[in-house]
Scaffold this active site. Sequence first.
Site, PDB file in Angstrom:
ATOM      1  N   ASN A 101       0.830  -1.206   0.000  1.00 22.71           N
ATOM      2  CA  ASN A 101       0.000   0.000   0.000  1.00 22.71           C
ATOM      3  C   ASN A 101       0.866   1.260   0.000  1.00 22.71           C
ATOM      4  OD1 ASN A 101      -2.428  -1.398   0.002  1.00 22.71           O
ATOM      5  ND2 ASN A 101      -2.571  -1.429   2.233  1.00 22.71           N
ATOM      6  N   ARG A 150      -3.234   3.847   7.829  1.00 25.17           N
ATOM      7  CA  ARG A 150      -1.899   3.812   8.447  1.00 25.17           C
ATOM      8  C   ARG A 150      -0.806   3.745   7.383  1.00 25.17           C
ATOM      9  NH1 ARG A 150      -0.569  -0.100  13.550  1.00 25.17           N
ATOM     10  NH2 ARG A 150       1.703  -0.098  13.482  1.00 25.17           N
ATOM     11  N   ASP A 151      -1.020   2.926   6.358  1.00 24.20           N
ATOM     12  CA  ASP A 151      -0.042   2.785   5.283  1.00 24.20           C
ATOM     13  C   ASP A 151       0.077   4.087   4.492  1.00 24.20           C
ATOM     14  OD1 ASP A 151      -0.308   0.153   6.195  1.00 24.20           O
ATOM     15  OD2 ASP A 151      -1.752  -0.319   4.627  1.00 24.20           O
ATOM     16  N   SER A 152      -1.069   4.727   4.247  1.00 23.08           N
ATOM     17  CA  SER A 152      -1.063   5.988   3.508  1.00 23.08           C
ATOM     18  C   SER A 152      -0.346   7.075   4.290  1.00 23.08           C
ATOM     19  CB  SER A 152      -2.504   6.425   3.208  1.00 23.08           C
ATOM     20  OG  SER A 152      -3.139   5.514   2.348  1.00 23.08           O
TER      21      SER A 152
END
Length: 310
Positions: A41, A254-256
Amino acid sequence: MIYTVTLNPSLDLFTELDNLVLGERNRIQSERTLPGGKAINVSRVLAALRIPTVATGFVGGFQGQFIKKWLQDEDITTDFVEMKGVNRTNIKIFENNRETMINFPGPKISAEEIDELLYYLSRVREGDTIIFGGSVPPMEENMDEDIYDRLLSVARGNKADFVADVPSQYLLNMVKEKPLLIKPNGEDISKIFNVEINDKYDYIPYGKKLREMGAKNVIISYGAQGSMLFTEDKVYASNEIDDGREIINTVACRDSMIAGFLGNMVKNNDPVESYKLAIAAASATARVLDLPTHDQILEMFDLVEIEEIE
């Protein structure tokens, strides 16, 4: 170059229905299938921000080919280790504004496949950054117990920077090696320090502690209330973003956030501006079914306000 390492990629099946009734037949209203994995991601959001990455890790079977093709279609360079096993399929169920996730453990990775990934990462050099993200699949010879330590020794031996978004049981060892960023959430803080947090300001001493232990920057997120950034000598918090739109997706926020932070840091080395872009990327993600576009992230950027709280 930025490398993203996903040890346990997945094919994620998202389903939506009105009401999930256990023990009975349920009819799905809509579905979609996407590549999954924290570091994957990150690569996808960085691609939206027009920053190139190389995505690596382990892929196998139909699911692995699906993951590779999707990333390649988004102009992301892939260089995965092809394994004998098959990547897992995870199920995400959305019903009545609730998200239920069914995550499988993943295939067992052989010692030879692990060695191949370690050899591949030996190419990194000073100036490169590696993002380690996500769960660890079962591995031969109990290698899953220290796999991140092994990978990290290669990165640090070649003087590459790294970002760690890994399960809490691996994080403390990695913090000692001075990561550019770690991004624990409230649950991670509770597990790492064996504490119960009742107020967001209770996170402050633990964010500072992680900085003292070695992390260059720490972002602690705590759900709808937002997050805090801990830098060398300051603590910052962001406002809650309210643009009138419904929150429909928290799976990859969270990944972004990591991608937004890193995407700005590689350009100007300003942690506060990077934090602002991190908040914008996470907020944009929360409002779309997959991951946001470049324009969707920038639309959010103007709504973000950063406050110095210490």
